[in-house]
Write an enzyme that holds these catalytic residues in place. Structure first.
Site, PDB file in Angstrom:
ATOM      1  N   GLU A 136       0.859  -1.190   0.000  1.00 55.25           N
ATOM      2  CA  GLU A 136       0.000   0.000   0.000  1.00 55.25           C
ATOM      3  C   GLU A 136       0.894   1.238   0.000  1.00 55.25           C
ATOM      4  OE1 GLU A 136      -2.582  -0.153   3.393  1.00 55.25           O
ATOM      5  OE2 GLU A 136      -3.622  -1.947   2.646  1.00 55.25           O
ATOM      6  N   PRO A 137       0.287   2.419  -0.240  1.00 49.25           N
ATOM      7  CA  PRO A 137       1.103   3.633  -0.229  1.00 49.25           C
ATOM      8  C   PRO A 137       1.957   3.765   1.030  1.00 49.25           C
ATOM      9  CG  PRO A 137      -1.118   4.138  -1.015  1.00 49.25           C
ATOM     10  CD  PRO A 137      -1.120   2.694  -0.613  1.00 49.25           C
ATOM     11  N   TRP A 165       1.645  -0.698  -6.637  1.00 48.36           N
ATOM     12  CA  TRP A 165       2.689  -1.478  -7.337  1.00 48.36           C
ATOM     13  C   TRP A 165       2.256  -2.926  -7.532  1.00 48.36           C
ATOM     14  CZ3 TRP A 165       4.449   0.687  -2.412  1.00 48.36           C
ATOM     15  CH2 TRP A 165       4.852   2.009  -2.532  1.00 48.36           C
ATOM     16  N   THR A 167       1.722  -6.123  -9.431  1.00 52.69           N
ATOM     17  CA  THR A 167       2.102  -6.853 -10.644  1.00 52.69           C
ATOM     18  C   THR A 167       0.858  -7.531 -11.225  1.00 52.69           C
ATOM     19  OG1 THR A 167       4.264  -7.272  -9.675  1.00 52.69           O
ATOM     20  CG2 THR A 167       3.632  -8.676 -11.543  1.00 52.69           C
ATOM     21  N   GLN A 345      29.658  -3.049 -18.744  1.00 58.38           N
ATOM     22  CA  GLN A 345      31.051  -2.582 -18.808  1.00 58.38           C
ATOM     23  C   GLN A 345      31.850  -3.384 -19.844  1.00 58.38           C
ATOM     24  OE1 GLN A 345      31.801   0.027 -17.074  1.00 58.38           O
ATOM     25  NE2 GLN A 345      33.970   0.188 -17.568  1.00 58.38           N
ATOM     26  N   GLY A 349      30.694   0.872 -25.001  1.00 58.40           N
ATOM     27  CA  GLY A 349      29.644   1.747 -25.546  1.00 58.40           C
ATOM     28  C   GLY A 349      28.446   0.975 -26.058  1.00 58.40           C
ATOM     29  N   GLU A 372       8.781  -8.309  -3.490  1.00 59.21           N
ATOM     30  CA  GLU A 372       8.651  -9.501  -2.629  1.00 59.21           C
ATOM     31  C   GLU A 372       9.602  -9.444  -1.432  1.00 59.21           C
ATOM     32  OE1 GLU A 372       7.544 -13.184  -4.298  1.00 59.21           O
ATOM     33  OE2 GLU A 372       6.705 -12.263  -6.096  1.00 59.21           O
ATOM     34  N   THR A 374      12.292  -6.213   0.200  1.00 55.63           N
ATOM     35  CA  THR A 374      13.571  -5.591  -0.172  1.00 55.63           C
ATOM     36  C   THR A 374      14.739  -6.406   0.394  1.00 55.63           C
ATOM     37  OG1 THR A 374      13.557  -4.307   1.862  1.00 55.63           O
ATOM     38  CG2 THR A 374      12.554  -3.255  -0.091  1.00 55.63           C
ATOM     39  N   SER A 375      15.942  -6.074  -0.056  1.00 50.23           N
ATOM     40  CA  SER A 375      17.127  -6.755   0.500  1.00 50.23           C
ATOM     41  C   SER A 375      17.201  -6.527   2.011  1.00 50.23           C
ATOM     42  CB  SER A 375      18.398  -6.211  -0.164  1.00 50.23           C
ATOM     43  OG  SER A 375      18.415  -6.562  -1.523  1.00 50.23           O
TER      44      SER A 375
HETATM   45  N1  CAA Z   1       5.487 -17.591   8.133  1.00 46.96           N
HETATM   46  C1  CAA Z   1       4.497 -17.515   9.037  1.00 46.96           C
HETATM   47  N2  CAA Z   1       4.332 -16.453   9.857  1.00 46.96           N
HETATM   48  C2  CAA Z   1       5.220 -15.458   9.762  1.00 46.96           C
HETATM   49  C3  CAA Z   1       6.286 -15.490   8.853  1.00 46.96           C
HETATM   50  C4  CAA Z   1       6.410 -16.612   8.018  1.00 46.96           C
HETATM   51  N3  CAA Z   1       7.378 -16.722   7.095  1.00 46.96           N
HETATM   52  N4  CAA Z   1       7.002 -14.344   8.992  1.00 46.96           N
HETATM   53  C5  CAA Z   1       6.404 -13.632   9.960  1.00 46.96           C
HETATM   54  N5  CAA Z   1       5.318 -14.312  10.415  1.00 46.96           N
HETATM   55  C6  CAA Z   1       4.404 -13.929  11.485  1.00 46.96           C
HETATM   56  C7  CAA Z   1       5.143 -13.727  12.806  1.00 46.96           C
HETATM   57  O1  CAA Z   1       5.316 -14.952  13.478  1.00 46.96           O
HETATM   58  C8  CAA Z   1       4.212 -12.799  13.541  1.00 46.96           C
HETATM   59  O2  CAA Z   1       3.129 -13.501  14.075  1.00 46.96           O
HETATM   60  P1  CAA Z   1       2.955 -13.693  15.675  1.00 46.96           P
HETATM   61  O3  CAA Z   1       2.875 -12.307  16.251  1.00 46.96           O
HETATM   62  O4  CAA Z   1       1.715 -14.479  15.810  1.00 46.96           O
HETATM   63  O5  CAA Z   1       4.186 -14.410  16.133  1.00 46.96           O
HETATM   64  C9  CAA Z   1       3.657 -11.943  12.413  1.00 46.96           C
HETATM   65  O6  CAA Z   1       3.850 -12.655  11.211  1.00 46.96           O
HETATM   66  C10 CAA Z   1       4.317 -10.587  12.319  1.00 46.96           C
HETATM   67  O7  CAA Z   1       5.689 -10.827  12.120  1.00 46.96           O
HETATM   68  P2  CAA Z   1       6.771  -9.893  12.754  1.00 46.96           P
HETATM   69  O8  CAA Z   1       6.502  -9.658  14.216  1.00 46.96           O
HETATM   70  O9  CAA Z   1       8.113 -10.455  12.389  1.00 46.96           O
HETATM   71  O10 CAA Z   1       6.468  -8.535  11.962  1.00 46.96           O
HETATM   72  P3  CAA Z   1       7.388  -7.314  11.666  1.00 46.96           P
HETATM   73  O11 CAA Z   1       6.476  -6.183  11.433  1.00 46.96           O
HETATM   74  O12 CAA Z   1       8.470  -7.169  12.681  1.00 46.96           O
HETATM   75  O13 CAA Z   1       8.187  -7.693  10.302  1.00 46.96           O
HETATM   76  C11 CAA Z   1       8.447  -8.425   8.025  1.00 46.96           C
HETATM   77  C12 CAA Z   1       7.727  -8.573   9.358  1.00 46.96           C
HETATM   78  C13 CAA Z   1       9.333  -9.658   7.866  1.00 46.96           C
HETATM   79  C14 CAA Z   1       9.292  -7.199   7.886  1.00 46.96           C
HETATM   80  C15 CAA Z   1       7.267  -8.434   7.044  1.00 46.96           C
HETATM   81  O14 CAA Z   1       6.443  -7.293   7.266  1.00 46.96           O
HETATM   82  C16 CAA Z   1       7.685  -8.461   5.598  1.00 46.96           C
HETATM   83  O15 CAA Z   1       8.013  -9.533   5.080  1.00 46.96           O
HETATM   84  N6  CAA Z   1       7.666  -7.290   4.918  1.00 46.96           N
HETATM   85  C17 CAA Z   1       7.892  -7.232   3.490  1.00 46.96           C
HETATM   86  C18 CAA Z   1       6.614  -7.437   2.732  1.00 46.96           C
HETATM   87  C19 CAA Z   1       6.853  -7.872   1.339  1.00 46.96           C
HETATM   88  O16 CAA Z   1       7.624  -8.771   1.056  1.00 46.96           O
HETATM   89  N7  CAA Z   1       6.140  -7.251   0.417  1.00 46.96           N
HETATM   90  C20 CAA Z   1       6.192  -7.622  -0.954  1.00 46.96           C
HETATM   91  C21 CAA Z   1       4.936  -7.222  -1.628  1.00 46.96           C
HETATM   92  S1  CAA Z   1       4.299  -8.442  -2.681  1.00 46.96           S
HETATM   93  C22 CAA Z   1       5.100  -8.259  -4.160  1.00 46.96           C
HETATM   94  O17 CAA Z   1       6.069  -7.599  -4.295  1.00 46.96           O
HETATM   95  C23 CAA Z   1       4.525  -9.115  -5.209  1.00 46.96           C
HETATM   96  C24 CAA Z   1       4.731  -8.669  -6.578  1.00 46.96           C
HETATM   97  O18 CAA Z   1       3.831  -8.099  -7.154  1.00 46.96           O
HETATM   98  C25 CAA Z   1       5.960  -9.062  -7.320  1.00 46.96           C
END
Ligand code: CAA
Length: 389
Positions: A136-137, A165, A167, A345, A349, A372, A374-375
């Site tokens: 989301e934004p 964004w 896909t 590189q 050119g 999916e 970031t790094s």
């Molecule tokens: N499997 C199951 N549960 C999971 C999990 C996994 N792999 N990873 C996290 N969780 C659960 C945690 O256990 C937690 O649950 P509980 O509180 O019950 O224990 C809950 O999810 C929240 O997790 P965190 O406390 O770790 O949350 P956070 O806010 O600290 O961070 C994060 C989580 C890893 C940063 C996550 O927000 C994340 O992955 N962010 C990136 C999102 C992303 O990848 N977006 C991509 C968009 S889709 C896209 O790009 C598709 C496209 O079109 C190409």
């Protein structure tokens, strides 16, 4: 976490099925995708006809059980296919990745039988395309901060909000949309709803004008009082965030393999060019400055490939692959950036102009460090996993 550092019976041989899938993808990429890829990139044109053919060949649902119309292949085959397609056209391969790992896998693993028959079957057969709507934004990396709401109205949810964004934003028919039902419960109040294109109040917004993967169809989506039947919720109430995280874990194997393909595509072009181009009386591959670049590229690509295949193997063995997929993605995407930059590189050119493909691969590589997760997000996942022990 299970110990997978000692893999008894370690075997690098591919099966006949895996080789056949890889070779079919290679033929398709070289013969069908390659001829128009430069024009599609310039015109920001979605590869509609090419995606239709990929669907007919079974690549859009290649890992889905045949009883739901899929190809029943393993994740290793998926890595091999993604590498071959991405060597040539990352705008097409991202459709294959999102449809297979974010949409079909999510539905096959967590949807009920009725939902599978209605939504998974046409997606797996490639008759329809899917999209995964989490960002989301103001909720990208911080994915728990969902502002899109799905208010429980009894027999349906009322969906409101904006997704960014996305896909396949316009070309999809089936959208998996994460939305907050109960803000007081935080991420445990998020649901995943299956939304159909054409539902009243669902509007496909502007198409993004992107640096890379310009043939891919990336849009903003708006939901204004969209009535989504309760029957379209995946899993129990509040399962949506877990659904998204589990699904993304496998999605990251797809994007890691896409990055691997972009890198190996650029490397193959640089290798071939270095054997043709002459400077100072000999081919540039005979200059150590270039030969060492090729050595580094080949080494890093091999390491990235092994990480992708290991994550895929873990998934196929039903072992935990969260850390492995994050490692594969962060490493392969960084290899893709380094390799494509060096491939430009090596071309000098010529590398800076569109005709030689490597400048597009360099622009395409960048997104693999962003979508999916970031790094930086991959490093959150990996560091939490290693610190937990
Ligand atoms: N499997 C199951 N549960 C999971 C999990 C996994 N792999 N990873 C996290 N969780 C659960 C945690 O256990 C937690 O649950 P509980 O509180 O019950 O224990 C809950 O999810 C929240 O997790 P965190 O406390 O770790 O949350 P956070 O806010 O600290 O961070 C994060 C989580 C890893 C940063 C996550 O927000 C994340 O992955 N962010 C990136 C999102 C992303 O990848 N977006 C991509 C968009 S889709 C896209 O790009 C598709 C496209 O079109 C190409």
């Amino acid at each position: 976490m299970q110990d997978t550092t000692t893999l008894a019976g370690l075997n690098f041989e591919l099966s006949e099925e895996q080789i056949a899938a890889r070779d079919a993808a290679r033929d398709f990429a070289q013969n069908v995708l390659k001829p128009g890829v430069i024009d599609r990139d310039r015109e920001q044109r979605f590869p509609a006809e090419e995606i239709k053919q990929l669907g007919e060949l079974g690549f859009l649902g290649m890992m889905v059980d045949p009883k739901y119309g899929g190809g029943g292949m393993d994740t290793i085959s998926y890595v091999l296919v993604m590498e071959e397609l991405s060597k040539v056209d990352a705008s097409a391969s991202v459709v294959v990745s999102v449809n297979n790992s974010l949409v079909c896998w999510g539905l096959e693993t967590f949807a009920n039988e009725e939902q599978k028959q209605k939504y998974l079957v046409p997606l797996a057969k490639g008759e329809k395309i899917g999209a995964f709507c989490l960002s989301e934004p103001e909720a990208g990396s911080d994915a728990t901060s969902q502002r899109t709401t799905a208010i429980d109205m009894g027999d349906h949810y009322l969906l409101n909000g904006t997704k960014n964004w996305i896909t396949n934003g316009n070309s999809a028919s089936t959208y998996l949309v994460m939305a907050q039902t109960d803000a007081a419960k935080g991420h445990k109040g998020i649901n995943c709803l299956i939304v159909e294109k054409g539902m009243p109040g669902f509007v496909v917004g502007a198409k993004e004008d992107k640096m890379g993967i310009r043939g891919s169809d990336t849009h903003t989506l708006m939901f204004q009082d969209v009535k989504v039947p309760k029957a379209n919720r995946i899993g129990e109430d509040g399962f949506g965030f877990t659904f998204a995280m589990k699904t993304l874990s496998g999605g990251r194997i797809g994007i890691a393999s896409q990055a691997l393909g972009i890198a190996s595509g650029a490397y193959e072009l640089a290798l071939a060019y270095s054997k043709e181009r002459k400077a100072f009386g000999k081919t540039i591959s005979d200059h150590q400055a270039i030969a060492f670049k090729l050595a580094d590229m080949a080494t890093e690509i091999e390491a990235a490939r092994l990480l992708c295949l290991k994550a895929a193997w873990l998934k196929d063995q039903h072992l935990n692959y969260d850390q492995a997929s994050a490692m594969a993605k962060v490493f392969a995407s960084e290899v893709a950036m380094r390799t494509t930059t060096e491939a430009v590189q090596v071309h000098g050119g010529y590398g800076y102009v569109k005709e030689y493909h490597v400048e597009r691969l360099m622009r395409d590589a960048k997104i693999t460090q962003i979508y999916e997760g970031t790094s930086e997000v991959q490093r959150i996942v990996i560091s939490r996993s290693v610190l937990k022990g």
